[in-house]
Design an enzyme around this catalytic site. Structure first.
Site, mmCIF file in Angstrom:
data_model
loop_
_atom_site.group_PDB
_atom_site.id
_atom_site.type_symbol
_atom_site.label_atom_id
_atom_site.label_comp_id
_atom_site.label_asym_id
_atom_site.label_seq_id
_atom_site.Cartn_x
_atom_site.Cartn_y
_atom_site.Cartn_z
ATOM 1 N N ASP A 136 25.075 43.974 40.478
ATOM 2 C CA ASP A 136 25.529 42.980 39.503
ATOM 3 C C ASP A 136 25.227 43.338 38.048
ATOM 4 O O ASP A 136 25.257 42.466 37.184
ATOM 5 C CB ASP A 136 24.886 41.625 39.841
ATOM 6 C CG ASP A 136 25.580 40.457 39.156
ATOM 7 O OD1 ASP A 136 26.785 40.569 38.884
ATOM 8 O OD2 ASP A 136 24.922 39.445 38.885
ATOM 9 N N CYS A 147 39.945 30.312 55.655
ATOM 10 C CA CYS A 147 39.901 29.038 54.933
ATOM 11 C C CYS A 147 40.922 28.033 55.487
ATOM 12 O O CYS A 147 40.684 26.822 55.447
ATOM 13 C CB CYS A 147 40.169 29.256 53.450
ATOM 14 S SG CYS A 147 38.793 30.006 52.551
ATOM 15 N N CYS A 185 41.825 24.027 54.460
ATOM 16 C CA CYS A 185 40.664 23.394 53.825
ATOM 17 C C CYS A 185 40.657 23.655 52.325
ATOM 18 O O CYS A 185 40.906 24.772 51.860
ATOM 19 C CB CYS A 185 39.378 23.924 54.454
ATOM 20 S SG CYS A 185 37.874 23.249 53.713
ATOM 21 N N CYS A 191 36.094 22.991 48.710
ATOM 22 C CA CYS A 191 35.440 23.643 47.567
ATOM 23 C C CYS A 191 36.185 23.361 46.269
ATOM 24 O O CYS A 191 35.564 23.266 45.200
ATOM 25 C CB CYS A 191 35.317 25.141 47.803
ATOM 26 S SG CYS A 191 36.887 26.008 48.045
ATOM 27 N N CYS A 201 34.706 20.252 42.885
ATOM 28 C CA CYS A 201 34.297 20.796 41.585
ATOM 29 C C CYS A 201 34.272 19.700 40.515
ATOM 30 O O CYS A 201 35.303 19.070 40.245
ATOM 31 C CB CYS A 201 35.241 21.917 41.155
ATOM 32 S SG CYS A 201 34.787 22.636 39.552
ATOM 33 N N CYS A 223 25.405 25.844 39.682
ATOM 34 C CA CYS A 223 26.011 24.756 40.444
ATOM 35 C C CYS A 223 26.346 25.276 41.834
ATOM 36 O O CYS A 223 27.003 26.321 41.964
ATOM 37 C CB CYS A 223 27.272 24.254 39.741
ATOM 38 S SG CYS A 223 28.169 22.954 40.618
ATOM 39 N N CYS A 277 30.529 23.859 45.213
ATOM 40 C CA CYS A 277 31.638 24.451 45.963
ATOM 41 C C CYS A 277 31.139 25.311 47.118
ATOM 42 O O CYS A 277 31.832 25.466 48.130
ATOM 43 C CB CYS A 277 32.556 25.259 45.042
ATOM 44 S SG CYS A 277 31.788 26.671 44.222
ATOM 45 N N CYS A 305 31.196 23.936 51.871
ATOM 46 C CA CYS A 305 32.012 24.762 52.767
ATOM 47 C C CYS A 305 31.603 24.553 54.226
ATOM 48 O O CYS A 305 30.425 24.677 54.578
ATOM 49 C CB CYS A 305 31.856 26.238 52.401
ATOM 50 S SG CYS A 305 32.780 27.355 53.478
#
Length: 376
Positions: free
Chosen positions: A129, A183, A186, A189, A193, A236, A239, A243
């Site tokens: 990262d 997914c 669905c 998420c 938000c 945060c 989201c 799941c």
């Protein structure tokens, strides 16, 4: 050789390891520039730097033949959404309640890379990262999971809670198959938000994302987002936490990625009193320290303003004389939410008449206007 590397990775504490080719995500060459051109990266100018190398691993290092993607579980011990109801306490993203993942993963990746290099007489480069590497698309191509509609990697066995690292190597490993998108219809998420940061499924506008606003954004946070931030003082998890694939995940438990008890739901009053030295001491070894004390207190004061707790007004009032204009500005906003009109005007007479910073002056004007409208 691959089996030996996988065994070594498990020994080092990695929970998942898969391999992909450096050219496995050719669509990034067009997709990344389009995302940047739309300004969805906000103030993260580093995303634009070396964008060609982000989109194409071969541009970053022409010798790479395989990309080894690794994941480490940081599954939280409790539901992060439960923290949002504790209005006098701060909600910190689950990953940041732990030791800085850069430190945890980087050392282990270097050890694994050294092992691979010695074992096969090959070259390696490791990334966590901090380099132009698109970890999530590469992890999806390697089969660690798939990028959900919230753009985060989702694993069928570890849910949303994976920290990613990459090893670029000149070794020619057979690639794994990518994971299928599970997914379906669905959209939990997207719907949860608080700031509507997803313009469409699989697309994130960072300028509206609470994680971006509370961590990467440097100045005052726009008024249109402050109420929605609630008590989220660093990142945060909404989201991620909502799941349904998390039901298959396991918590990180004790050891390398265990949460620090003092970071799970710290009192806002306590955090608002941190000077720079106390901030550095308290958050040493965590991702929070990298954001800096002033931005962190900005977030804490927004949470105080959202708390509905008049008793916390005293903490905001103390910050009106803070050396940081950013902190003073958010203290004014918090007091505008917690104090009555008369009290606010009294504070204005004491603290605002000599104020030189325009952002702070603007907050005073807005707070007094709102107080006047409320009184009327």
């Amino acid at each position: 050789m691959r089996r030996a590397v996988e065994a070594r990775a498990r020994h080092l504490g990695f929970d998942a390891i898969r391999v992909t080719r450096p050219d496995a995500v050719p669509e990034l060459v067009e997709r990344l520039p389009a995302w940047l051109a739309a300004g969805h990266h906000g103030g993260m100018a580093w995303m634009e730097d070396r964008a060609d190398q982000r989109a194409d691993p071969l541009t970053l290092w022409p010798q790479v033949r395989s990309v080894v993607m690794l994941g480490m579980n940081y599954g939280p011990e409790t539901d992060p959404l439960d923290l949002l109801g504790q209005r006098d306490r701060g909600a910190i993203a689950a990953y940041a309640q732990r030791r800085d993942y850069h430190d945890v993963l980087k050392g282990k990746l270097k050890e694994l890379g050294g092992y691979l290099s010695a074992k096969g007489d090959v070259r390696v480069k490791v990334f966590v990262d901090t380099a132009p590497v698109m970890e999530k698309p590469l992890a999806a191509a390697a089969g660690l999971g798939w990028q959900g509609k919230h753009t985060v990697l989702v694993s069928r066995t570890l849910g949303n809670w994976l920290l990613l690292g990459a090893i670029y190597t000149s070794a020619d490993f057979a690639p794994d198959d990518p994971e299928t998108d599970h997914c379906g219809s669905c959209r939990r998420c997207l719907d949860i938000c608080p700031t509507n940061a997803f313009p469409a499924p699989y697309a994130l506008n960072a300028r509206r994302c609470i994680s971006y606003l509370t961590i990467e954004h440097e100045g005052p946070i726009g008024r249109e987002f402050r109420t929605a931030i609630g008590n989220r003082i660093f990142g945060c998890d909404d989201c991620l936490a909502v799941c349904p694939w998390n039901k298959f995940a396991v918590t990180a438990g004790e050891g390398r990625m265990a949460a620090r008890a003092d970071l799970v739901s710290p009192p806002l009053a306590e955090l608002a009193r941190l000077d720079d030295a106390a901030f550095r001491l308290r958050f040493a070894g965590t991702p929070i320290k990298r954001t800096g004390r002033d931005r962190f207190l900005r977030n804490v004061l927004i949470a105080i303003g959202n708390s509905g707790e008049p008793a916390l007004a005293a903490e905001a009032e103390r910050c009106l004389s803070d050396p940081s204009a950013l902190v003073r500005a958010m203290a004014v906003w918090a007091l505008g939410r917690l104090s009555g009109t008369a009290a606010l005007r009294g504070l204005f007479n004491v603290h605002a008449l000599g104020e030189m910073d325009e952002d702070v002056r603007a907050e005073w004007r807005e707070a007094l206007d709102q107080a006047g409208n409320t009184a009327a």
